[in-house]
Write an enzyme that holds these catalytic residues in place. Sequence first.
Site: not given
Length: 115
Positions: A6-7
Amino acid sequence: AFTPGCQAHHLPPYIEKFDELKKKGVDIVAVIASNDAWVMCAWGKVNKIHGDGILLMSDTKTFFSKEHAWQAGMGDRNGRWAMVIEKDGTISYAENEKDPRGVTVSGADAVLSKL
């Protein structure tokens, strides 16, 4: 929110390509994660998200993903997916990653290609 996928691979392209998305008619990018509101707020600060074009939304009970069976082997977490909802409420694109580590059908480039 702060997972490597996600990051590093999912959220940043949406931030970087927000202007391209807007040119294709996107008003809002809403990111839904199973983290609480405090984590989502911190994630927004770390990623320097300001204004109301990108919303980081909390779904701690994963009701949205469960409703669509879009957890992709992530247990009680949201899977990685993307959906385009038109102004009239119709859904013109909806895809879920089969591999929870992948960012193919749910990434910014995939969405841009469908607009």
